[in-house]
Design an enzyme around this catalytic site. Structure first.
Site, mmCIF file in Angstrom:
data_model
loop_
_atom_site.group_PDB
_atom_site.id
_atom_site.type_symbol
_atom_site.label_atom_id
_atom_site.label_comp_id
_atom_site.label_asym_id
_atom_site.label_seq_id
_atom_site.Cartn_x
_atom_site.Cartn_y
_atom_site.Cartn_z
ATOM 1 N N HIS A 1 5.475 4.461 -3.340
ATOM 2 C CA HIS A 1 4.745 5.725 -3.195
ATOM 3 C C HIS A 1 5.430 6.567 -2.138
ATOM 4 O O HIS A 1 6.222 6.056 -1.334
ATOM 5 C CB HIS A 1 3.292 5.455 -2.755
ATOM 6 C CG HIS A 1 3.198 4.874 -1.380
ATOM 7 N ND1 HIS A 1 3.479 3.542 -1.124
ATOM 8 C CD2 HIS A 1 2.906 5.427 -0.172
ATOM 9 C CE1 HIS A 1 3.339 3.309 0.162
ATOM 10 N NE2 HIS A 1 3.001 4.438 0.781
ATOM 11 N N HIS B 1 8.562 4.430 -0.752
ATOM 12 C CA HIS B 1 8.597 3.157 -0.029
ATOM 13 C C HIS B 1 7.500 2.271 -0.585
ATOM 14 O O HIS B 1 6.640 2.741 -1.338
ATOM 15 C CB HIS B 1 8.455 3.387 1.477
ATOM 16 C CG HIS B 1 7.247 4.196 1.869
ATOM 17 N ND1 HIS B 1 7.185 5.574 1.708
ATOM 18 C CD2 HIS B 1 6.056 3.826 2.403
ATOM 19 C CE1 HIS B 1 6.009 6.001 2.151
ATOM 20 N NE2 HIS B 1 5.303 4.964 2.559
ATOM 21 N N ASP C 1 4.162 9.155 1.049
ATOM 22 C CA ASP C 1 2.932 9.479 1.757
ATOM 23 C C ASP C 1 2.670 10.974 1.571
ATOM 24 O O ASP C 1 3.553 11.780 1.813
ATOM 25 C CB ASP C 1 3.071 9.145 3.251
ATOM 26 C CG ASP C 1 3.198 7.637 3.499
ATOM 27 O OD1 ASP C 1 2.876 6.854 2.581
ATOM 28 O OD2 ASP C 1 3.613 7.257 4.602
ATOM 29 N N ARG D 1 0.814 -10.577 6.866
ATOM 30 C CA ARG D 1 1.537 -9.478 7.509
ATOM 31 C C ARG D 1 0.558 -8.340 7.765
ATOM 32 O O ARG D 1 -0.255 -8.018 6.903
ATOM 33 C CB ARG D 1 2.663 -9.019 6.580
ATOM 34 C CG ARG D 1 3.351 -7.746 7.020
ATOM 35 C CD ARG D 1 4.596 -7.452 6.187
ATOM 36 N NE ARG D 1 5.197 -6.244 6.702
ATOM 37 C CZ ARG D 1 4.955 -5.018 6.229
ATOM 38 N NH1 ARG D 1 4.156 -4.850 5.192
ATOM 39 N NH2 ARG D 1 5.507 -3.975 6.782
HETATM 40 C C1 OGA Z 1 1.302 2.998 3.887
HETATM 41 C C2 OGA Z 1 2.549 2.201 3.817
HETATM 42 C C3 OGA Z 1 3.730 0.170 4.343
HETATM 43 C C4 OGA Z 1 3.500 -1.136 5.002
HETATM 44 O O1 OGA Z 1 0.297 2.469 4.421
HETATM 45 O O2 OGA Z 1 1.327 4.156 3.418
HETATM 46 O O3 OGA Z 1 3.509 2.667 3.262
HETATM 47 O O4 OGA Z 1 4.498 -1.764 5.369
HETATM 48 N N1 OGA Z 1 2.551 0.979 4.352
HETATM 49 O O5 OGA Z 1 2.347 -1.548 5.153
HETATM 50 NI NI NI Z 2 3.209 4.774 2.842
#
Ligand code: OGA
Ligand code: NI
Length: 381
Positions: free
Chosen positions: A253, A309, A255, A319
């Site tokens: 996605h 990402h 942001d 995690r």
């Molecule tokens: C998000 C995101 C990545 C992660 O919350 O928008 O991309 O590593 N998180 O949690």
């Molecule tokens: Ni994100």
């Protein structure tokens, strides 16, 4: 480095039974994950499409390409030598143009505050399912405890999430009061508020630096995040997954926001799409990962990139990431300034409000396509 082995999870067999026998989609949406840490085989609803499955190993080295995401030492920005400062600003701008991502070290946020906020996040996720359900996030709404889902998404993310807002109207004390009614609600809420307050300061500072990097007066966009603004934080918890190679923690996605300031713990999982490859960002608990959101791509007239990402999961360690998002108020009109509109780089987007953008943001999934952005392109006559 595997800090939280699978055996340490707090979910019990009663949780699992409750979920597996419940056909209520609300419960399924919000809490399936809590219970599923117990199963040996990945349930079908978590099996991601083959071409979307992440691979953490790259060329035998899970972190082979992580050096691509630059680390900016923010202490250099205070240098009395203007050339040192200018070169740091140029590094930030170059990273935003090429990758849409960079990391910052010596960022001024207390290490101990980061640790305290992580501890509160773990405490929250380890609460019994029925307690977390008190702050349940109904599907299609933004805040509370639940699953990160997009409209039309069929495969579930292997993650729990808890999303809170500090501005324009904080919901943190209300959530904390419900979650910790039997203990001390102020510990959670005051830690989260303090953390978000420090991240907001950092985000404003970065907003000015990114703006300066575009050759603009650093304060050009400050009006977007002054008195009226939106500031939220999502805790993302990715439990150990029985078949991580088949699942996804958070789908590819971009942001939608202005700026994202993310802290990841010592377990790898964040991957950024660069040059057709997925690059794992090597965890550095002393760093924040900063990324350009869609709104900044628009304000920069596409000089800065809002890049795809995602989060991969693994079989052994849970995690945690803390993702903070800075945004203008919903009514703000988002539009690149005239200085950035040139013959070589004509205006790409029509003016729109953040509210209009946000109401589309989770309906149109940008993974590999970009349909979301296209809806806001300027119509040429
Ligand atoms: C998000 C995101 C990545 C992660 O919350 O928008 O991309 O590593 N998180 O949690
Ligand atoms: Ni994100």
């Amino acid at each position: 480095m595997a800090a939280h082995p699978i055996s340490s999870h707090s979910h019990n067999a009663a949780d699992l039974a409750a979920v597996l026998t419940n056909t209520n989609t609300t419960l399924r949406n919000a809490s399936l994950l809590s219970a599923l840490a117990l199963v040996q085989q990945l349930p079908a609803m978590f099996v991601e499409a083959e071409d979307q499955r992440p691979v953490l190993e790259m060329d035998g080295d899970p972190l082979a390409f992580s050096h691509l995401i630059p680390i900016v030492d923010m202490s250099l920005l205070k240098s009395s030598d203007p050339a040192v400062r200018a070169s740091s600003v140029a590094d930030i701008a170059a990273a935003c143009e090429k990758f849409g991502f960079f990391q910052v070290v010596n960022h001024g946020v207390d290490e101990s505050l980061i640790r305290r906020c992580e501890t509160e996040a773990h405490t929250m996720f380890e609460l019994p399912l029925d307690v977390k359900e008190r702050v349940h996030r109904p599907p299609g709404t933004s805040f509370g405890y639940g699953a990160n889902t997009w409209v039309n998404q069929t495969v579930m993310h292997w993650a729990e999430s808890f999303h809170m807002q500090l501005h324009p109207k904080s919901n943190i004390r209300e959530f904390s009061g419900k979650l910790f009614a039997e203990s001390d609600p102020t510990k959670f809420s005051s830690t989260v508020e303090e953390y978000m307050g420090q991240i907001e300061k950092l985000a404003r500072q970065l907003l000015e630096l990114l703006t300066e990097g575009l050759g603009l007066e650093p304060t050009t966009f400050n009006h977007y995040v002054e008195n009226e603004r939106m500031m939220s934080m999502r805790f993302n918890l990715y439990p150990p997954c029985p078949q991580p190679e088949l699942a996804i923690g958070l789908r590819a996605h971009t942001d939608p926001h202005l700026l994202t300031i993310l802290h990841q713990d010592e377990v790898a999982g964040l991957q950024v799409h660069i040059d057709e490859k997925w690059i794992t960002v090597k965890p550095r608990p002393d760093c924040f990962v900063v990324n350009v959101g869609d709104l900044f791509q628009v304000l920069s007239n596409t000089r800065y990139k809002s890049v795809l990402h995602r989060a991969a999961v693994n079989g052994t360690s849970k995690r945690l990431s803390l993702a903070c998002f800075l945004n203008p108020p919903l009514s703000a009109t988002v539009e690149a300034p005239p200085e950035l509109i040139t013959a070589e780089r004509p205006q790409v987007y029509r003016p729109f409000t953040w509210g209009e953008y946000l109401s589309n943001a989770y309906k149109f999934h940008p993974a590999m396509g970009g349909e979301r952005h296209e809806r806001f392109f300027l119509e040429r006559s």
